[in-house]
Design a protein around this motif. Structure first.
Motif, PDB file in Angstrom:
ATOM      1  N   SER A 116       4.892  18.757  -4.919  1.00  0.00           N
ATOM      2  CA  SER A 116       4.322  18.566  -3.585  1.00  0.00           C
ATOM      3  C   SER A 116       5.205  17.651  -2.743  1.00  0.00           C
ATOM      4  O   SER A 116       5.797  16.699  -3.251  1.00  0.00           O
ATOM      5  CB  SER A 116       2.918  17.962  -3.685  1.00  0.00           C
ATOM      6  N   LEU A 117       5.258  17.939  -1.458  1.00  0.00           N
ATOM      7  CA  LEU A 117       6.019  17.116  -0.527  1.00  0.00           C
ATOM      8  C   LEU A 117       5.142  15.975  -0.018  1.00  0.00           C
ATOM      9  O   LEU A 117       3.933  16.108   0.101  1.00  0.00           O
ATOM     10  CB  LEU A 117       6.506  17.961   0.660  1.00  0.00           C
ATOM     11  N   GLY A 118       5.773  14.853   0.314  1.00  0.00           N
ATOM     12  CA  GLY A 118       5.053  13.746   0.905  1.00  0.00           C
ATOM     13  C   GLY A 118       4.660  14.060   2.336  1.00  0.00           C
ATOM     14  O   GLY A 118       5.307  14.890   3.002  1.00  0.00           O
ATOM     15  N   PRO A 119       3.630  13.426   2.868  1.00  0.00           N
ATOM     16  CA  PRO A 119       3.157  13.739   4.215  1.00  0.00           C
ATOM     17  C   PRO A 119       4.165  13.417   5.312  1.00  0.00           C
ATOM     18  O   PRO A 119       4.079  13.983   6.405  1.00  0.00           O
ATOM     19  CB  PRO A 119       1.894  12.886   4.358  1.00  0.00           C
ATOM     20  N   LEU A 120       5.097  12.519   5.028  1.00  0.00           N
ATOM     21  CA  LEU A 120       6.059  12.107   6.052  1.00  0.00           C
ATOM     22  C   LEU A 120       7.423  12.787   5.885  1.00  0.00           C
ATOM     23  O   LEU A 120       8.349  12.501   6.648  1.00  0.00           O
ATOM     24  CB  LEU A 120       6.230  10.584   6.013  1.00  0.00           C
ATOM     25  N   GLU A 121       7.560  13.685   4.906  1.00  0.00           N
ATOM     26  CA  GLU A 121       8.820  14.391   4.714  1.00  0.00           C
ATOM     27  C   GLU A 121       8.969  15.487   5.768  1.00  0.00           C
ATOM     28  O   GLU A 121       8.008  16.183   6.114  1.00  0.00           O
ATOM     29  CB  GLU A 121       8.887  14.995   3.312  1.00  0.00           C
ATOM     30  N   THR A 122      10.189  15.653   6.259  1.00  0.00           N
ATOM     31  CA  THR A 122      10.432  16.583   7.364  1.00  0.00           C
ATOM     32  C   THR A 122      10.140  18.036   6.976  1.00  0.00           C
ATOM     33  O   THR A 122       9.747  18.842   7.821  1.00  0.00           O
ATOM     34  CB  THR A 122      11.881  16.466   7.848  1.00  0.00           C
ATOM     35  N   ASN A 124       7.740  19.055   5.218  1.00  0.00           N
ATOM     36  CA  ASN A 124       6.288  19.249   5.195  1.00  0.00           C
ATOM     37  C   ASN A 124       5.831  19.432   6.637  1.00  0.00           C
ATOM     38  O   ASN A 124       5.385  18.491   7.294  1.00  0.00           O
ATOM     39  CB  ASN A 124       5.626  18.032   4.537  1.00  0.00           C
ATOM     40  N   TRP A 125       5.928  20.655   7.141  1.00  0.00           N
ATOM     41  CA  TRP A 125       5.686  20.901   8.569  1.00  0.00           C
ATOM     42  C   TRP A 125       4.252  20.571   8.977  1.00  0.00           C
ATOM     43  O   TRP A 125       4.000  20.196  10.124  1.00  0.00           O
ATOM     44  CB  TRP A 125       5.995  22.363   8.915  1.00  0.00           C
ATOM     45  N   ALA A 126       3.295  20.700   8.046  1.00  0.00           N
ATOM     46  CA  ALA A 126       1.894  20.401   8.365  1.00  0.00           C
ATOM     47  C   ALA A 126       1.588  18.916   8.236  1.00  0.00           C
ATOM     48  O   ALA A 126       0.494  18.487   8.590  1.00  0.00           O
ATOM     49  CB  ALA A 126       0.963  21.199   7.449  1.00  0.00           C
ATOM     50  N   GLU A 127       2.539  18.144   7.734  1.00  0.00           N
ATOM     51  CA  GLU A 127       2.343  16.711   7.477  1.00  0.00           C
ATOM     52  C   GLU A 127       1.101  16.490   6.607  1.00  0.00           C
ATOM     53  O   GLU A 127       0.331  15.554   6.818  1.00  0.00           O
ATOM     54  CB  GLU A 127       2.206  15.932   8.788  1.00  0.00           C
ATOM     55  N   ALA A 128       0.918  17.358   5.641  1.00  0.00           N
ATOM     56  CA  ALA A 128      -0.299  17.361   4.835  1.00  0.00           C
ATOM     57  C   ALA A 128      -0.227  16.363   3.684  1.00  0.00           C
ATOM     58  O   ALA A 128       0.827  16.166   3.076  1.00  0.00           O
ATOM     59  CB  ALA A 128      -0.546  18.758   4.282  1.00  0.00           C
ATOM     60  N   HIS A 129      -1.363  15.739   3.395  1.00  0.00           N
ATOM     61  CA  HIS A 129      -1.529  14.943   2.182  1.00  0.00           C
ATOM     62  C   HIS A 129      -2.072  15.881   1.096  1.00  0.00           C
ATOM     63  O   HIS A 129      -3.144  16.482   1.278  1.00  0.00           O
ATOM     64  CB  HIS A 129      -2.529  13.800   2.400  1.00  0.00           C
ATOM     65  N   ARG A 273      -2.295   6.622  12.130  1.00  0.00           N
ATOM     66  CA  ARG A 273      -2.153   8.069  11.982  1.00  0.00           C
ATOM     67  C   ARG A 273      -0.969   8.332  11.076  1.00  0.00           C
ATOM     68  O   ARG A 273       0.181   8.056  11.402  1.00  0.00           O
ATOM     69  CB  ARG A 273      -1.967   8.738  13.331  1.00  0.00           C
ATOM     70  N   ALA A 274      -1.278   8.881   9.880  1.00  0.00           N
ATOM     71  CA  ALA A 274      -0.246   9.214   8.901  1.00  0.00           C
ATOM     72  C   ALA A 274      -0.391  10.689   8.554  1.00  0.00           C
ATOM     73  O   ALA A 274      -1.308  11.080   7.823  1.00  0.00           O
ATOM     74  CB  ALA A 274      -0.391   8.361   7.641  1.00  0.00           C
ATOM     75  N   GLY A 275       0.468  11.527   9.101  1.00  0.00           N
ATOM     76  CA  GLY A 275       0.365  12.951   8.843  1.00  0.00           C
ATOM     77  C   GLY A 275      -0.952  13.499   9.336  1.00  0.00           C
ATOM     78  O   GLY A 275      -1.351  13.297  10.487  1.00  0.00           O
ATOM     79  N   ASP A 276      -1.675  14.183   8.448  1.00  0.00           N
ATOM     80  CA  ASP A 276      -2.931  14.839   8.840  1.00  0.00           C
ATOM     81  C   ASP A 276      -4.148  13.934   8.715  1.00  0.00           C
ATOM     82  O   ASP A 276      -5.289  14.411   8.795  1.00  0.00           O
ATOM     83  CB  ASP A 276      -3.144  16.106   7.989  1.00  0.00           C
ATOM     84  N   VAL A 277      -3.927  12.642   8.518  1.00  0.00           N
ATOM     85  CA  VAL A 277      -5.022  11.697   8.298  1.00  0.00           C
ATOM     86  C   VAL A 277      -5.021  10.589   9.363  1.00  0.00           C
ATOM     87  O   VAL A 277      -3.960  10.035   9.690  1.00  0.00           O
ATOM     88  CB  VAL A 277      -4.934  11.063   6.897  1.00  0.00           C
TER      89      VAL A 277
END
Length: 306
Positions: A116-122, A124-129, A273-277
């Motif tokens: 899984s990609l981290g939420p802040l990795e480029t 990860n287009w959805a910025e998902a946790h 605000r961190a990604g989708d959270v």
């Protein structure tokens, strides 16, 4: 400590070189006699050499003690430097409590599916946790009494319980509609009260993508004041005193502080605000809600989301 021991040994060797090259009084420095064997009387052949060897052994013994003393002095100095040079909280039993920090338990990142990609990795287009949102909520500090009502059912908090953070019905209605329109997925929360009476509530709101979360975040936050008035506050401003050094790269942050005179409690608020959270942190206390534990709580929560 191993590195300091090496340095101390080097100090000891340097001391030996100095003493050996410049012997001082009492160190048994002896000029070797010329043609010692030829000068010995009959029956005393080698006595001069033996005396010289004995004196050299004395000198070597003295030098060895100089090395030992120098090494221990170096180690002691290194240890003292180490103790004085590190943060007090890095030494067991020497934690600094006077600055107001809370004793949080050891915190580790929540497990995620392999690959899984981290939420802040480029990428990860959805910025998902991809971690369970309930595992991303900061735990209560040691000695605090947890507010079990905020854990909700199976760890998920109903939206109406989160909206109780806001004091005005108009704000609760508007914020609730905003969450519905943007497809709020989950809310995970935790709250506690510390021994000094400070109440803390942390709410994590998850959306489908970071883009959607950012749109909601912009409605929750404005530069001069929050988008919705927190319960128990009348006038709240952006907290200019919050240290920017505590910010985490890639995470948006707005922090607000209630303006004096306070109401029944002094209220501090933070929106991350961190990604989708979106994380909402609220601390309140009769009298004054201290800045240090608030900043500590916000920073740790941000690190868990990052």
């Amino acid at each position: 400590m191993a590195q300091r021991s090496v340095d101390a040994a080097e100090v000891g060797r340097d001391a030996v070189e100095v003493v050996a090259s410049e012997p001082g009084p009492g160190l048994g420095h002896v000029e070797a006699p010329e043609s010692a064997g030829a000068q010995d009387p009959p029956g005393m052949v080698g006595v001069g050499a033996a005396v010289a060897r004995k004196e050299r052994r004395v000198l070597r013994g003295v030098l060895r003690w100089v090395v030992v003393v120098a090494v221990f002095a170096g180690v002691g100095a290194g240890t003292a430097y180490g103790v004085l040079g590190v943060e007090r909280t890095e030494l067991p039993g020497l934690a600094t409590e006077s600055d107001g920090r809370w004793p949080y338990p050891e915190i580790s990142r929540a497990p995620v599916p392999p690959g899984s990609l981290g939420p802040l990795e480029t990428r990860n287009w959805a910025e998902a946790h991809y971690a369970d949102l309930r595992a991303l909520v900061l735990p209560a500090p040691e000695g605090a009494k947890e507010d079990k009502a905020l854990r909700g059912e199976d760890g998920w908090l109903p939206t109406k319980d989160f909206l109780a953070v806001f004091g005005e019905k108009e704000d609760r209605d508007e914020a609730g509609q905003l969450l519905t329109d943007n497809g709020l997925r989950h809310i995970a929360a935790r709250g506690w009260t510390t021994e000094d009476g400070t109440r803390t509530g942390i709410y994590l709101l998850q959306f489908d993508t970071g883009t959607v979360a950012d749109q909601v975040y912009r409605d929750f936050t404005h530069y001069d004041e929050p988008g919705f008035t927190a319960r128990g506050t009348t006038d709240t401003d952006f907290d200019d005193a919050y240290p920017t050094a505590a910010d985490i790269e890639g995470i948006s942050r707005y922090v607000y502080d209630e303006v004096k005179p306070y109401g029944t409690e002094h209220v501090r608020q933070a929106y991350l605000r961190a990604g989708d959270v979106i994380a909402v942190v609220v601390q309140a206390r009769k009298g004054t809600a201290a800045a240090v534990p608030f900043q500590q709580t916000v920073t740790l929560q941000g690190q868990l989301l990052g």
